[in-house]
Design an enzyme around this catalytic site. Structure first.
Site, PDB file in Angstrom:
ATOM      1  N   HIS A   1       0.818  -1.220   0.000  1.00  0.00           N
ATOM      2  CA  HIS A   1       0.000   0.000   0.000  1.00  0.00           C
ATOM      3  C   HIS A   1       0.847   1.262   0.000  1.00  0.00           C
ATOM      4  CE1 HIS A   1      -3.478  -2.471   0.565  1.00  0.00           C
ATOM      5  NE2 HIS A   1      -3.062  -2.904   1.735  1.00  0.00           N
TER       6      HIS A   1
ATOM      7  N   ARG B   1       1.268  18.118   3.855  1.00  0.00           N
ATOM      8  CA  ARG B   1       2.716  18.347   3.780  1.00  0.00           C
ATOM      9  C   ARG B   1       3.156  18.234   2.339  1.00  0.00           C
ATOM     10  NH1 ARG B   1       3.953  12.936   2.541  1.00  0.00           N
ATOM     11  NH2 ARG B   1       2.568  11.480   3.577  1.00  0.00           N
TER      12      ARG B   1
HETATM   13  P1  ADP Z   1       3.741  10.007   0.306  1.00  0.00           P
HETATM   14  O1  ADP Z   1       2.252   9.976   0.358  1.00  0.00           O
HETATM   15  O2  ADP Z   1       4.348  11.352   0.401  1.00  0.00           O
HETATM   16  O3  ADP Z   1       4.247   9.208  -0.793  1.00  0.00           O
HETATM   17  P2  ADP Z   1       4.512   7.982   2.177  1.00  0.00           P
HETATM   18  O4  ADP Z   1       3.263   7.298   2.609  1.00  0.00           O
HETATM   19  O5  ADP Z   1       5.406   7.241   1.296  1.00  0.00           O
HETATM   20  O6  ADP Z   1       4.115   9.403   1.653  1.00  0.00           O
HETATM   21  O7  ADP Z   1       5.300   8.489   3.434  1.00  0.00           O
HETATM   22  C1  ADP Z   1       6.247   9.507   3.362  1.00  0.00           C
HETATM   23  C2  ADP Z   1       7.137   9.420   4.531  1.00  0.00           C
HETATM   24  O8  ADP Z   1       6.401   9.638   5.716  1.00  0.00           O
HETATM   25  C3  ADP Z   1       7.802   8.097   4.712  1.00  0.00           C
HETATM   26  O9  ADP Z   1       9.056   8.338   5.278  1.00  0.00           O
HETATM   27  C4  ADP Z   1       6.875   7.370   5.663  1.00  0.00           C
HETATM   28  O10 ADP Z   1       7.575   6.372   6.355  1.00  0.00           O
HETATM   29  C5  ADP Z   1       6.440   8.507   6.555  1.00  0.00           C
HETATM   30  N1  ADP Z   1       5.092   8.405   7.111  1.00  0.00           N
HETATM   31  C6  ADP Z   1       3.930   8.675   6.494  1.00  0.00           C
HETATM   32  N2  ADP Z   1       2.899   8.549   7.325  1.00  0.00           N
HETATM   33  C7  ADP Z   1       3.402   8.184   8.515  1.00  0.00           C
HETATM   34  C8  ADP Z   1       2.836   7.900   9.794  1.00  0.00           C
HETATM   35  N3  ADP Z   1       1.548   7.992  10.047  1.00  0.00           N
HETATM   36  N4  ADP Z   1       3.661   7.545  10.781  1.00  0.00           N
HETATM   37  C9  ADP Z   1       4.975   7.481  10.561  1.00  0.00           C
HETATM   38  N5  ADP Z   1       5.565   7.737   9.391  1.00  0.00           N
HETATM   39  C10 ADP Z   1       4.801   8.081   8.378  1.00  0.00           C
HETATM   40  P1  ADP Z   2      -2.115   5.862   4.020  1.00  0.00           P
HETATM   41  O1  ADP Z   2      -2.439   6.867   5.065  1.00  0.00           O
HETATM   42  O2  ADP Z   2      -1.413   4.691   4.549  1.00  0.00           O
HETATM   43  O3  ADP Z   2      -1.470   6.499   2.829  1.00  0.00           O
HETATM   44  P2  ADP Z   2      -4.500   5.594   2.322  1.00  0.00           P
HETATM   45  O4  ADP Z   2      -5.905   5.644   2.773  1.00  0.00           O
HETATM   46  O5  ADP Z   2      -3.991   6.748   1.563  1.00  0.00           O
HETATM   47  O6  ADP Z   2      -3.557   5.320   3.571  1.00  0.00           O
HETATM   48  O7  ADP Z   2      -4.330   4.274   1.458  1.00  0.00           O
HETATM   49  C1  ADP Z   2      -3.087   3.819   1.001  1.00  0.00           C
HETATM   50  C2  ADP Z   2      -3.300   2.853  -0.161  1.00  0.00           C
HETATM   51  O8  ADP Z   2      -4.111   1.741   0.216  1.00  0.00           O
HETATM   52  C3  ADP Z   2      -4.019   3.444  -1.355  1.00  0.00           C
HETATM   53  O9  ADP Z   2      -3.149   4.138  -2.209  1.00  0.00           O
HETATM   54  C4  ADP Z   2      -4.614   2.214  -2.006  1.00  0.00           C
HETATM   55  O10 ADP Z   2      -3.652   1.515  -2.761  1.00  0.00           O
HETATM   56  C5  ADP Z   2      -4.987   1.372  -0.818  1.00  0.00           C
HETATM   57  N1  ADP Z   2      -6.387   1.615  -0.417  1.00  0.00           N
HETATM   58  C6  ADP Z   2      -6.802   2.489   0.529  1.00  0.00           C
HETATM   59  N2  ADP Z   2      -8.150   2.483   0.637  1.00  0.00           N
HETATM   60  C7  ADP Z   2      -8.603   1.590  -0.264  1.00  0.00           C
HETATM   61  C8  ADP Z   2      -9.921   1.114  -0.633  1.00  0.00           C
HETATM   62  N3  ADP Z   2     -11.019   1.547  -0.015  1.00  0.00           N
HETATM   63  N4  ADP Z   2      -9.979   0.178  -1.611  1.00  0.00           N
HETATM   64  C9  ADP Z   2      -8.878  -0.296  -2.218  1.00  0.00           C
HETATM   65  N5  ADP Z   2      -7.634   0.103  -1.904  1.00  0.00           N
HETATM   66  C10 ADP Z   2      -7.486   1.031  -0.949  1.00  0.00           C
END
Ligand code: ADP
Ligand code: ADP
Ligand code: MG
Length: 491
Positions: A234, A291
């Site tokens: 994910h 951010r």
């Molecule tokens: P982006 O949506 O910018 O691609 P990522 O999900 O890949 O973000 O996360 C970006 C950075 O922030 C990574 O270093 C990830 O490990 C960190 N990160 C994101 N959300 C959290 C969280 N809730 N707790 C800790 N680290 C997080």
């Molecule tokens: P995070 O805070 O970890 O980034 P997100 O809600 O943005 O969480 O979801 C991260 C990823 O998980 C999405 O980019 C998608 O690939 C998958 N995902 C999240 N919600 C759904 C959903 N309702 N159905 C299918 N895939 C999902």
């Protein structure tokens, strides 16, 4: 604003400092033990040591960062991504200390930091939502009933989750109780908040997100979409802008929704509104990241706008210098995240020393990184080494440039996602634009990473070049090349 402290490390710290320097603003780096010799420390005008290597003893300590501002006279803090960037309590602390946090208000951060309160805010504007529960759900029997109503498969999500963590797919009612218990305990231990909710699991989705910018004068614009559907766990590995799937009409609709979501919290600064899109191009709001995003460079390349400079200008109180109608998409950009991970072994993180580290160059190629040859990738932080970004006049040109740049990017000593990136660029599903978030599971396996002939030709060329140059200085290259071959074979 004369001096900015960058409360981060690695590629993003350098990226931010470069824009600050171009604006004539002095920079302050902070660093942990592990980062004593890091590039961001050397690049900054000043650097302050803030503690031992683990991030909870250094980069996550708001007090030390505020102290470092006092010590150096920095007036503003750029938090980058990760670490303290989405921490509303830190944002408040910064404000109380009379400093500026380059980011949205603590209130906006707080609301959007929780996926449930984010949905509540977004609902004021009729934003399409994934069917599911609108509140945190604790009673397991009730949760099961709701899940049946929503229809399996469903996702149990941690309200405070992030970074792809805190999510569980449940295929049928059979294992629901067990999965629900696991989800709550994981959310509690990982995020200190056990609240979970249910969302329908969209079956063949694309991850499409919209970049927004808001100033302190009520202006909010969107800078189009990024398609981040190539993911593992994910979490994104390949991102591009624009998406190969969107029509201009849907792009405009999503852009408007993203602006509305931002408006629901009076958003200021750079932010990203994430949506999930099904195979019929219906889109639903997922969350907002308050951010700068890892993949922001693809947006910069297609719009010609430096997002970090915009963040700084907004924090200085300036109004946006462009209107929505003035923004256009030019060309196509793709980013590959180069992680110290082994794609052949479930993308397990790898550590070690960068024995060879040679970056590609040339038209349309941008590398955002924080390492040099000989440096170690520390175990304490995110395993991302670099971001390789390719720009072209259209998608095909961007893909071809990316594929060539991957061939020219030489890393030995650590296994990376470079070979995986090549696999993606060559894959028919990616090239045709017809792929979803299951790309990795559907198409990728360890066998796909076979050494190809091009690699061998390149090694031969390198050795030949070295023999011809005959200089002593280049002698270690032979060892590097043979290491590289060995590494590639181990893949
Ligand atoms: P982006 O949506 O910018 O691609 P990522 O999900 O890949 O973000 O996360 C970006 C950075 O922030 C990574 O270093 C990830 O490990 C960190 N990160 C994101 N959300 C959290 C969280 N809730 N707790 C800790 N680290 C997080
Ligand atoms: P995070 O805070 O970890 O980034 P997100 O809600 O943005 O969480 O979801 C991260 C990823 O998980 C999405 O980019 C998608 O690939 C998958 N995902 C999240 N919600 C759904 C959903 N309702 N159905 C299918 N895939 C999902
Ligand atoms: Mg997300």
């Amino acid at each position: 604003m004369h001096k900015i402290l960058v409360a981060n490390r690695g590629e993003i710290a350098l990226r931010i400092m470069r824009s600050a320097r171009e604006m004539g603003i002095k920079t302050v780096a902070v660093y942990s033990d592990a980062d004593r010799n890091a590039l961001h420390v050397r690049y900054a005008d000043e650097a302050v040591h803030i503690g031992p290597s683990p991030s909870n003893k250094s980069y996550l300590l708001g007090n030390k960062i505020i102290d470092a501002c006092r010590q150096t006279g920095a007036e503003a803090i750029h938090p980058g991504y990760g670490f303290l960037s989405e921490n509303a309590a830190f944002a408040r602390q910064v404000k109380a200390a009379g400093l500026i946090l380059i980011g949205p208000s603590p209130e906006a951060m707080e609301i959007m930091g929780n996926k449930l309160s984010a949905k509540v805010a977004a609902m004021q504007y009729n934003i399409p939502m994934v069917p599911g529960t609108e509140e945190a759900i604790t009673d397991i029997a009730e949760a099961k009933l709701r899940a049946i109503e929503v229809g399996f498969p469903i996702l149990i999500k941690a309200a405070a989750g992030g970074g792809g963590k805190g999510m569980r797919v449940v295929d049928s009612a059979n294992h629901f109780e067990e999965q629900m218990q696991l989800a709550v305990s994981e959310a509690t231990s990982a995020f200190g908040d056990g609240s979970v909710f249910i969302e329908r699991y969209i079956s063949s989705p694309k991850h499409i997100e919209i970049q927004v910018l808001g100033d302190n004068h009520g202006n909010i614009v969107h800078l189009f979409e990024r398609d981040c559907s190539v993911q593992r766990r994910h979490q994104k590995v390949v991102e591009e802008a624009p998406s190969a799937t969107l029509t201009p009409a849907i792009r405009a609709q999503m852009g408007k929704c993203a602006i509305d979501v931002a408006r629901s919290v009076n958003y200021t600064g750079a932010g990203t509104v994430e949506f999930i899109m099904d195979d019929k191009l219906n889109f639903y709001f997922l969350e907002m990241n308050t951010r700068l995003q890892v993949e922001h460079p693809v947006t910069e390349l297609i719009t010609g706008i430096d997002l970090v400079k915009e963040q700084i200008k907004i924090a200085r109180g300036e109004a946006l210098s462009f209107k929505q109608e003035e923004l256009t998409i030019k060309g196509h950009a793709i980013e590959l995240r180069i992680y110290a991970e082994d794609p052949a072994n479930n993308f397990l993180p790898d550590i070690g020393t960068l024995q060879t580290y040679i970056t590609p160059k040339g038209p349309g190629i941008r590398v955002d990184d924080g390492f040099e040859q000989g440096m170690e990738v520390p175990i304490y932080y995110d395993p991302m080494i670099a971001k390789l970004i390719a720009y072209g006049k259209n998608r095909d040109e961007a893909i071809d440039r990316m594929a060539h740049a991957i061939d020219e990017f030489h890393i030995t000593g650590i296994t990376t996602t470079l070979g995986f990136g090549k696999f993606v660029m060559q894959h028919i599903a990616f090239r045709s634009g017809k792929f979803d978030t299951h790309f990795v599971n559907k198409y990728f396996n360890a066998d796909a990473l076979q050494e190809d002939n091009e690699d061998e030709a390149l090694i031969a060329a390198l050795i030949m070049q070295q023999l011809l140059s005959g200089g002593k200085k280049e002698a270690p290259l032979v060892a590097d090349v043979s290491n590289w071959v060995k590494n590639r074979k181990e893949l």
